[in-house]
Design a protein around this motif. Structure first.
Motif, mmCIF file in Angstrom:
data_model
loop_
_atom_site.group_PDB
_atom_site.id
_atom_site.type_symbol
_atom_site.label_atom_id
_atom_site.label_comp_id
_atom_site.label_asym_id
_atom_site.label_seq_id
_atom_site.Cartn_x
_atom_site.Cartn_y
_atom_site.Cartn_z
ATOM 1 N N LYS A 10 0.939 -0.484 0.265
ATOM 2 C CA LYS A 10 -0.157 -0.184 0.318
ATOM 3 C C LYS A 10 0.872 0.904 0.236
ATOM 4 O O LYS A 10 0.223 2.185 -0.155
ATOM 5 C CB LYS A 10 -1.044 -0.343 1.406
ATOM 6 N N THR A 11 1.876 1.129 0.493
ATOM 7 C CA THR A 11 3.011 2.257 0.227
ATOM 8 C C THR A 11 4.640 1.757 -0.584
ATOM 9 O O THR A 11 4.505 0.595 -0.167
ATOM 10 C CB THR A 11 3.478 2.546 1.619
ATOM 11 N N PHE A 12 4.722 2.619 -0.995
ATOM 12 C CA PHE A 12 6.306 2.902 -1.178
ATOM 13 C C PHE A 12 7.852 3.968 -0.834
ATOM 14 O O PHE A 12 6.952 5.020 -0.777
ATOM 15 C CB PHE A 12 6.609 2.909 -2.527
ATOM 16 N N ARG A 13 8.273 2.901 0.766
ATOM 17 C CA ARG A 13 9.234 4.117 0.832
ATOM 18 C C ARG A 13 8.313 5.386 1.921
ATOM 19 O O ARG A 13 8.413 6.918 1.413
ATOM 20 C CB ARG A 13 9.900 4.751 -0.393
ATOM 21 N N LYS A 14 7.520 5.001 2.628
ATOM 22 C CA LYS A 14 6.377 6.322 2.909
ATOM 23 C C LYS A 14 5.496 6.513 2.553
ATOM 24 O O LYS A 14 5.272 7.797 2.373
ATOM 25 C CB LYS A 14 7.206 7.269 3.533
ATOM 26 N N GLN A 15 5.198 6.916 0.534
ATOM 27 C CA GLN A 15 4.546 7.198 -0.293
ATOM 28 C C GLN A 15 3.471 6.528 -0.529
ATOM 29 O O GLN A 15 3.778 5.604 -0.246
ATOM 30 C CB GLN A 15 5.207 7.954 -1.356
ATOM 31 N N GLU A 16 1.807 6.802 -0.232
ATOM 32 C CA GLU A 16 1.040 5.130 -0.639
ATOM 33 C C GLU A 16 1.111 5.904 -1.726
ATOM 34 O O GLU A 16 0.919 6.989 -2.085
ATOM 35 C CB GLU A 16 -0.557 6.755 0.446
ATOM 36 N N HIS A 52 4.923 4.908 -12.127
ATOM 37 C CA HIS A 52 4.973 6.382 -11.757
ATOM 38 C C HIS A 52 5.516 5.999 -10.309
ATOM 39 O O HIS A 52 4.295 6.761 -9.713
ATOM 40 C CB HIS A 52 5.716 7.089 -12.884
ATOM 41 N N VAL A 53 6.434 6.994 -9.028
ATOM 42 C CA VAL A 53 5.980 7.678 -7.903
ATOM 43 C C VAL A 53 6.781 8.773 -8.010
ATOM 44 O O VAL A 53 8.082 8.644 -7.781
ATOM 45 C CB VAL A 53 6.504 6.638 -6.793
ATOM 46 N N GLY A 54 6.131 9.490 -7.535
ATOM 47 C CA GLY A 54 6.768 10.821 -6.705
ATOM 48 C C GLY A 54 6.581 11.181 -5.225
ATOM 49 O O GLY A 54 6.425 9.908 -4.755
ATOM 50 N N TYR A 110 10.314 5.341 -10.343
ATOM 51 C CA TYR A 110 9.802 3.686 -11.095
ATOM 52 C C TYR A 110 9.754 2.707 -10.201
ATOM 53 O O TYR A 110 10.915 1.741 -10.033
ATOM 54 C CB TYR A 110 10.045 3.333 -12.746
ATOM 55 N N ILE A 111 8.165 2.270 -10.281
ATOM 56 C CA ILE A 111 8.455 0.607 -9.281
ATOM 57 C C ILE A 111 7.779 -0.271 -9.810
ATOM 58 O O ILE A 111 7.080 -0.208 -11.082
ATOM 59 C CB ILE A 111 8.175 1.211 -7.970
ATOM 60 N N THR A 112 8.322 -1.633 -10.069
ATOM 61 C CA THR A 112 7.799 -2.662 -10.521
ATOM 62 C C THR A 112 7.369 -4.169 -9.719
ATOM 63 O O THR A 112 8.492 -4.004 -8.714
ATOM 64 C CB THR A 112 8.495 -3.336 -11.532
ATOM 65 N N LEU A 113 6.706 -4.713 -9.059
ATOM 66 C CA LEU A 113 6.511 -6.149 -8.603
ATOM 67 C C LEU A 113 7.225 -7.029 -9.020
ATOM 68 O O LEU A 113 6.689 -7.404 -10.249
ATOM 69 C CB LEU A 113 5.310 -6.164 -8.638
ATOM 70 N N ASN A 114 7.738 -7.410 -8.082
ATOM 71 C CA ASN A 114 8.395 -8.736 -7.903
ATOM 72 C C ASN A 114 7.710 -10.039 -8.081
ATOM 73 O O ASN A 114 8.168 -10.048 -7.395
ATOM 74 C CB ASN A 114 9.945 -9.007 -7.991
ATOM 75 N N LYS A 123 1.143 19.964 -11.204
ATOM 76 C CA LYS A 123 2.339 18.953 -10.629
ATOM 77 C C LYS A 123 2.435 17.793 -10.759
ATOM 78 O O LYS A 123 2.317 17.139 -11.988
ATOM 79 C CB LYS A 123 1.139 18.991 -9.342
ATOM 80 N N LYS A 124 3.447 17.154 -10.170
ATOM 81 C CA LYS A 124 3.827 16.306 -9.893
ATOM 82 C C LYS A 124 3.225 15.475 -10.098
ATOM 83 O O LYS A 124 2.356 14.596 -9.364
ATOM 84 C CB LYS A 124 5.599 15.667 -9.573
ATOM 85 N N GLY A 125 2.601 14.317 -11.402
ATOM 86 C CA GLY A 125 2.262 13.045 -11.119
ATOM 87 C C GLY A 125 0.794 13.746 -11.400
ATOM 88 O O GLY A 125 -0.271 12.670 -11.843
ATOM 89 N N GLN A 126 0.388 14.803 -12.600
ATOM 90 C CA GLN A 126 -0.599 15.210 -13.243
ATOM 91 C C GLN A 126 -0.566 15.001 -14.674
ATOM 92 O O GLN A 126 0.304 15.748 -15.061
ATOM 93 C CB GLN A 126 -0.691 16.554 -12.391
ATOM 94 N N SER A 127 -1.955 14.602 -14.974
ATOM 95 C CA SER A 127 -2.247 14.472 -16.267
ATOM 96 C C SER A 127 -2.503 15.318 -16.952
ATOM 97 O O SER A 127 -3.228 16.014 -18.679
ATOM 98 C CB SER A 127 -2.350 13.362 -16.845
#
Length: 479
Positions: free
Chosen positions: A355-361, A377-379, A392-396, A452-456
């Motif tokens: 649910k989180t990656f390096r404290k980023q939800e 992509h995670v910002g 960028y993260i990928t689930l192994n 903003k970062k992550g905004q399309s």
């Protein structure tokens, strides 16, 4: 000095920090006493070469003295008492000199060893007596105690009473190995002191013999074990779990293959083999009935995950179960292998995605994309120095862990087709990693309102500002 003293030593005691040496002895009733070494015939304790008197003395000393660690003990030849005593007294005045330190260490008594041995020589309690009476009946154990030559143990410094008191006698008489025990076998005038596990084995003639399992520095996995060669996977299994994880074909006799389970004795690093035909796969373990697939895997030496077992304290637990040749039974292993095994066999379920990656939800869209094997992509990430970064993260799916890569690495991976971009955030991917813009980003950037970062897409506020700044349509000239 008397000729009989040639084969005997004298025990001396010194309080730490003091230069005074005193002779040590045991009076009536086992009372410890010391005296100044005066006169031609000082009152000292004579220690024979077997050391039994020394062990008895030290047992009494430990019981009677409040702070036994304050004292150091030394033994010197009885027939050279005066000469060596004087040299030691002089050495203590300058103990840091190499020659003095060497002399002191030569005569120093290893009290730690005596602490271990004292439990073997104390008088029998009523509990010991009843236990010994109980073990005399062959029906209590797999091995009849009367078949054992106990002098084998005495020759390496172990008594039957010591085995009984430490709980190792029962293990021995049930074909199991003891715990690590201090032994001191003698070879002519040389005494070897080491730790080892002991066991009883029956030879071809039906005689019960003592087997000594000494400590090895590490398991010998780089050379064949009775014809069994270990692959890299085998070595990893053995070092990680202690068990081979498969059936091995050992050649104990020339040209004759024997299927065995192989494990490592974790206390001595010795390889242990058990014939597979001597192992019965149980119908249930700790209250859980095994299914056919689990029993088949166990028979093949594999580890099996079993849930809902009940401990001796009536506590439920889950664990991996696997046959351990060293224990001669099934052992339990508690670690995170279950999660990894399920990931490999079944793929990741919704609960497997973090649910989180390096404290980023992570958003539900991001988690859904990860579940589908896409790269997200995670910002908003912050390093240890407080500096922001993104990636960028990928689930192994093999390890169940989240792999991370920086934007530059992502571009290379994307170009080589090693990653699948996140379709739910194509605009975001293009903007963040490929430097592209869409019409919305162009408009926002042209009006001084960057996304903003992550905004399309521009938000409501940004869209309102864009609308306000649009040029009004001309209505023409009034004629």
């Amino acid at each position: 000095m008397n000729e009989n003293l040639k084969d005997q030593d004298v025990l001396l005691v010194r309080e730490k920090g003091s230069n005074e040496l005193r002779t040590a002895n045991v009076g009536k009733g086992g009372k410890v006493k010391t005296a100044k070494p005066d006169g031609d015939n000082p009152d000292f304790l004579k220690i024979d070469k077997h050391g039994n008197i020394l062990e008895n003395f030290f047992a009494n000393f430990m019981r009677q003295v409040k702070e036994p660690t304050r004292f150091e003990f030394f033994r010197i030849p009885a027939d050279k008492f005066g000469e060596v005593m004087q040299k030691l007294q002089e050495a203590f005045k300058h103990p840091d000199k190499p020659e003095n330190k060497e002399l002191i260490d030569v005569h120093r008594v290893d009290t730690d060893e005596l602490v271990r041995k004292q439990t073997q020589k104390e008088e029998k309690t009523e509990q010991q007596s009843s236990a010994q009476a109980k073990q005399s009946t062959s029906s209590e154990y797999a091995i009849n105690p009367e078949r054992v030559d106990w002098s084998q143990f005495e020759r390496i410094g172990i008594s039957r009473e010591a085995l009984e008191k430490t709980g190792n006698l029962e293990k021995l008489l049930n074909w199991q190995k003891t715990d690590l025990l201090p032994i001191s076998p003698k070879f002519d005038d040389v005494t070897l002191r080491t730790d080892a596990r002991l066991a009883l084995r029956e030879n071809a003639d039906g005689k019960i013999l003592l087997s000594i399992h000494a400590i090895r520095r590490e398991p010998e996995l780089d050379r064949p074990y009775f014809g069994v060669r270990f692959s890299e996977e085998d070595k990893q299994n053995m070092l990680k779990t202690g068990n081979l994880g498969r059936i091995a074909e050992a050649e104990f006799k020339q040209g004759e293959k024997t299927p065995v389970y192989l494990s490592i004795d974790k206390q001595t690093n010795e390889l242990i083999a058990i014939h597979t035909d001597r192992v019965k796969i149980p119908e249930n373990i700790k209250g859980v009935t095994l299914n056919d697939e689990q029993k088949k895997s166990l028979s093949e030496g594999k580890a099996v995950w079993v849930e809902g077992m009940t401990s001796k304290k009536n506590t439920p637990f889950d664990a991996f179960v696997q046959f351990d040749a060293d224990r001669r039974g099934f052992g339990f292993r508690f670690d995170n292998e279950r999660q990894q095994s399920q990931n490999q066999q079944q793929g990741n379920t919704q609960n497997d995605v973090p649910k989180t990656f390096r404290k980023q939800e992570l958003s539900e869209d991001q988690r859904s994309s990860l579940r589908e094997g896409k790269t997200v992509h995670v910002g908003g990430l912050v390093d240890k120095k407080g500096k922001g970064y993104s990636g960028y993260i990928t689930l192994n799916k093999e390890t169940g862990k989240t792999d991370f890569m920086f934007p530059k690495d992502y571009k290379d991976a994307l170009a080589s087709g090693k990653v699948t971009p996140d379709d739910r955030h194509k605009t975001q991917v293009a903007v963040n990693s490929e430097g592209k813009t869409n019409e919305a980003t162009k408009q926002a950037q042209a009006k001084g309102e960057p996304l903003k970062k992550g905004q399309s897409q521009p938000d409501e506020k940004q869209a309102a500002k864009q609308e306000q700044k649009k040029p009004k349509k001309s209505k023409g000239m009034k004629m």
